[in-house]
Scaffold this motif. Structure first.
Motif, PDB file in Angstrom:
ATOM      1  N   GLN A 174      16.942 -31.454 -26.985  1.00  0.00           N
ATOM      2  CA  GLN A 174      18.100 -30.356 -26.822  1.00  0.00           C
ATOM      3  C   GLN A 174      18.175 -30.213 -25.244  1.00  0.00           C
ATOM      4  N   CYS A 175      17.045 -29.864 -24.176  1.00  0.00           N
ATOM      5  CA  CYS A 175      17.272 -29.557 -23.248  1.00  0.00           C
ATOM      6  C   CYS A 175      16.768 -30.354 -22.019  1.00  0.00           C
ATOM      7  N   CYS A 191       8.972 -27.187 -27.828  1.00  0.00           N
ATOM      8  CA  CYS A 191       9.778 -27.177 -26.425  1.00  0.00           C
ATOM      9  C   CYS A 191       9.464 -25.583 -26.185  1.00  0.00           C
ATOM     10  N   ASN A 243      11.566 -24.097 -23.955  1.00  0.00           N
ATOM     11  CA  ASN A 243      12.603 -23.423 -23.830  1.00  0.00           C
ATOM     12  C   ASN A 243      13.468 -23.304 -25.136  1.00  0.00           C
ATOM     13  N   CYS A 244      13.128 -24.237 -25.934  1.00  0.00           N
ATOM     14  CA  CYS A 244      13.976 -24.380 -27.270  1.00  0.00           C
ATOM     15  C   CYS A 244      13.075 -24.068 -28.458  1.00  0.00           C
ATOM     16  N   THR A 285      12.684 -26.184 -30.668  1.00  0.00           N
ATOM     17  CA  THR A 285      12.652 -27.551 -31.447  1.00  0.00           C
ATOM     18  C   THR A 285      11.200 -28.175 -31.214  1.00  0.00           C
ATOM     19  N   TYR A 304      13.635 -31.015 -21.506  1.00  0.00           N
ATOM     20  CA  TYR A 304      12.149 -30.785 -20.856  1.00  0.00           C
ATOM     21  C   TYR A 304      11.214 -31.892 -21.366  1.00  0.00           C
ATOM     22  N   CYS A 310      12.091 -32.756 -25.350  1.00  0.00           N
ATOM     23  CA  CYS A 310      13.094 -31.825 -25.956  1.00  0.00           C
ATOM     24  C   CYS A 310      14.295 -32.492 -26.045  1.00  0.00           C
TER      25      CYS A 310
END
Ligand code: ADP
Ligand code: ZN
Length: 724
Positions: free
Chosen positions: A461-462, A441, A443-444, A446, A464, A459
């Motif tokens: 987490q976020c 990702c 942004n993360c 992950t 994306y 993703c």
């Protein structure tokens, strides 16, 4: 002397502000009021009223708002919650105050029309049709009337203007009908009846008088629900209100129908999907006492009950009860606190209790009521391990030969099989075999998870997402992108290849169509309208699938290596829950567990069915390590857009920690999820002996430590459940 009111405002503020009470207005603690705040008006709650000299320069309260006042116990809960979690008091209040949002304000009450008895001044054919329909004097919705008469809405409007029809407000349907505690029901078994008596009329002192918490323990299918329904019934008979908390996703129509089976009507429900006017009506009904039972997700804990007589927390061990953003609170623990303030009993129900609750029960702080065995003597499923080192699946496959055979045999009997894998999507990692690039990702920290159905890399987490590329975006090679490892979608692909003519459903929290569709899909599984269910932990939670006789756990080891102090407990609970889905109907069930570590204590305990031994060993290990509930934990999570600044702030905090004896501060360490939504995260962990007032320590520390500036943030998580 003039009155001064201390008003708490539902914003991230920690103290109440003083306002003058204007002459003619009488306020009491708990009243919801409107007050000026800076240049605008806002809403707040009276936290206290005093006769005192105001100094004359206080701004006056604007007025009282039509909203249920916050009861004394509810205000105490807000105070307690804020002190315990270190959240600003106003943020805690916001959870109890959810006022109608703007959308709800815009919603108008439904208007109906009926014949006024006066003739139309200007009769036309269309008008004649409408008046003919309305001649029975019944009240109808405007569009219903227009439709019935076969005319356009403007004709109806014209007749209203004309006075031939009159508008009347439709009385809204009640949010819930009164449950009947004496509705005819199935007879309880002797063991169940005994447990129910224990919940309702316990040995003195009676919790009805003193409050008190009860752990209701019994394997899946033992009838815990039937038993706590008796306590709900007793509470309703006494004219008090009951709240049943459940993990959001367990709030199924199946459960509500079961409630209706016991009480004749469905209960009022409260969860994130309930919006607008309905929320307000439930709140009002709860505050007036008209609604006597609410079944809801964790936020229902903050409803303004007028005379709460019982709280049940079903599946009390569920980590979903912990809110992980905003105010970090644990709804089970806060239920116990609210029970104390309301002086009402709290029942914590689980087949696999949390270590915390079990220790509380063993030490006598909670009463312990156990149900032995399954209802009707139905056996618990046989659990067998498949040693993956010996029974290898074919290359690129994930179901071992014994698993495939077991599914085959189950389907041949016309029964259902569940394949459990706690991973959403198709594959948890995508790798380019040409250059070694792994898709991450932006942004993360992950890996992006391939979702084949959506044709995207996502993703978790976020959120994306990017389309799955045709060629590697790094080296340009075609046909070299390789999915690594399985998610439920990939298992579905394998199952479809193996059993092409069977009905297969995949159930995970990203089910297309959202929570409501998912609930419906769970119903169809329960009705037996599919052969193979492939699901994540979502299917493990509290569902009753009567046709299911085989549960296959595809990767039992998945949760064992997370470094979370509760990894063993959680894995045991989850596997016990999911294997317990088998054989809840007429036919006995069994479970097969694919593992690379059949001798791991968690797996061994699961196979032996010796839950007691597992709990004993786990409690021993926690005590030896000083982990909860034998010691206390709190986490500080420092996050920021620049990695260096976040880390430096964490270090500066650590330097200011100055822990007294009995307190240890660990870190800062880069969080396992180091980058989330573009923010770098560092964790500090506070570990204390049990007797330490960790909140006071944290307050002192944060008061003398450096303050976060710019985009830096420090989140406080007391009793963390997640260590990511
Ligand atoms: P638990 O909540 O412990 O998992 P439930 O209350 O859901 O157990 O009961 C499991 C199953 O057994 C349900 O289908 C329920 O309807 C049935 N059951 C439990 N007790 C009785 C009873 N006394 N009579 C008839 N059916 C029962
Ligand atoms: Zn992300």
């Amino acid at each position: 002397m003039p009155a001064v009111a201390d008003i708490l405002i539902p914003l991230a503020l920690d103290t109440a502000y003083s306002y003058a009470v204007p002459p003619g207005l009488t306020l009491a603690a708990g009243d919801v009021v409107q007050v000026p705040l800076g240049p605008r008006e806002t809403i707040g709650v009276v936290w206290g009223v005093e006769e005192r000299a105001s100094g004359g320069n206080l701004r006056p309260v604007t007025g009282r708002i039509e909203a249920p006042p916050l009861s004394d116990p509810l205000r105490k809960l807000v105070d307690w919650l804020a002190r315990y979690t270190l959240a600003p008091k106003g943020s805690a209040l916001a959870m109890a105050l959810r006022l109608p949002d703007e959308a709800a304000q815009r919603e108008t009450s439904r208007i109906g029309v009926r014949a006024s008895g006066r003739p139309a001044s200007r009769p036309t054919t269309a008008r004649g049709k409408v008046l003919a329909v309305a001649a029975d004097g019944a009240v109808r919705g405007k569009s219903a009337l227009a439709k019935e008469a076969g005319v356009s809405l403007s004709v109806v409007d014209g007749l209203i203007d004309d006075g031939a029809l009159e508008a009347v407000a439709l009385v809204p349907e009640p949010v819930a009908l009164p449950p009947d505690p004496d509705h005819p029901r199935v007879p309880l078994s002797e063991a169940q009846a005994e447990a129910a008596r224990n919940l309702i009329a316990p040995p003195s002192p009676s919790p009805a008088e003193t409050g008190g918490t009860i752990l209701l323990e019994g394997v899946t299918g033992s009838g815990k629900t039937e038993v706590y329904f008796e306590a709900v019934a007793e509470c309703v008979r006494e004219g008090r209100q009951a709240l049943v908390l459940m993990p959001e996703i367990a709030l199924t129509a199946q459960f509500l129908d079961r409630f209706a089976g016991r009480f004749g009507v469905r209960p009022a429900t409260w969860h994130s999907g309930i919006g607008g006017k309905r929320r307000e009506r439930i709140r009002a009904g709860v505050a007036s006492g008209d609604v006597s039972v609410v079944v809801g997700a964790r936020s229902a804990l903050f409803l303004p009950f007028a005379k709460l007589g019982l709280i049940v927390v079903d599946e009390e061990h569920e980590s979903a009860y912990k809110q992980e953003d905003g105010v970090h609170y644990h709804a089970r623990d806060m239920a116990v606190v609210r029970g104390r303030f309301e002086r009402c009993p709290v029942v914590l129900a689980s087949a696999t209790p949390s270590i915390e609750s079990l220790v509380n029960a063993q030490s006598g702080r909670y009463r312990h009521v156990s149900l032995p065995g399954r209802f009707g003597g139905r056996p618990l499923p046989d659990i067998t391990a498949i040693d993956m080192r010996l029974d290898k699946p074919e290359i690129g496959r994930f179901l071992s030969p014994p698993m495939v055979n077991a599914v085959k045999a189950t389907l041949a009997q016309g029964e259902q099989a569940l394949l459990f894998l706690n991973r959403r999507g198709y594959a948890p990692l995508t790798l380019c075999r040409a250059c070694g690039h792994r898709y991450q990702c932006r942004n993360c920290s992950t890996w992006l998870v391939e979702h084949r159905f959506r044709r995207a890399l996502v993703c978790h987490q976020c959120g994306y997402a990017q389309p799955k590329p045709e060629a590697c975006t790094e080296c340009g090679a075609f046909d070299h992108l390789t999915p690594c490892g399985p998610g439920v979608e990939r298992i579905a692909e394998e199952a479809t290849a193996l059993f092409p003519d069977k009905r297969i459903v995949v159930l995970s929290s990203d089910f297309p169509g959202g929570a409501e569709r998912l609930r419906q899909e769970l119903e169809t599984v329960a009705a037996g309208e599919c052969d193979i269910v492939i699901g994540t932990q979502l299917v493990a939670k509290g569902h009753n699938f009567p046709h299911l006789t085989l549960v296959g756990v595809l990767d039992a080891d998945i949760g064992l290596t997370t470094g979370d102090p509760r990894a063993a407990e959680r894995t045991f609970q989850l596997l016990q829950q999911v294997t317990g889905r088998a054989g809840r109907g007429e036919r006995p069930g069994r479970a097969l567990v694919q593992t690379y570590q059949p001798n791991h204590p968690v797996i061994a305990a699961l196979l032996s069915g010796d839950a007691e031994r597992f709990y004993e060993e786990e409690i021993g290990a926690r005590e030896a390590a000083g982990l909860p509930p034998f010691g206390r934990l709190a986490a500080l999570i420092v996050s920021g857009e620049e990695r260096e600044k976040a880390e430096a702030h964490g270090q500066a905090l650590a330097r200011a920690a100055d822990p007294p004896p009995g307190v240890m501060v660990l870190g800062p360490a880069e969080a396992p999820l180091a980058l989330v939504r573009g923010r770098w995260r560092f964790r500090l962990l506070v570990k204390t002996e049990r007797g330490i007032d960790v909140q006071s320590y944290l307050r002192d520390w944060l008061a003398r430590g450096p303050k976060p500036r710019g985009n830096l943030k420090v989140a406080i998580d007391v009793d963390p459940q997640s260590f990511l």
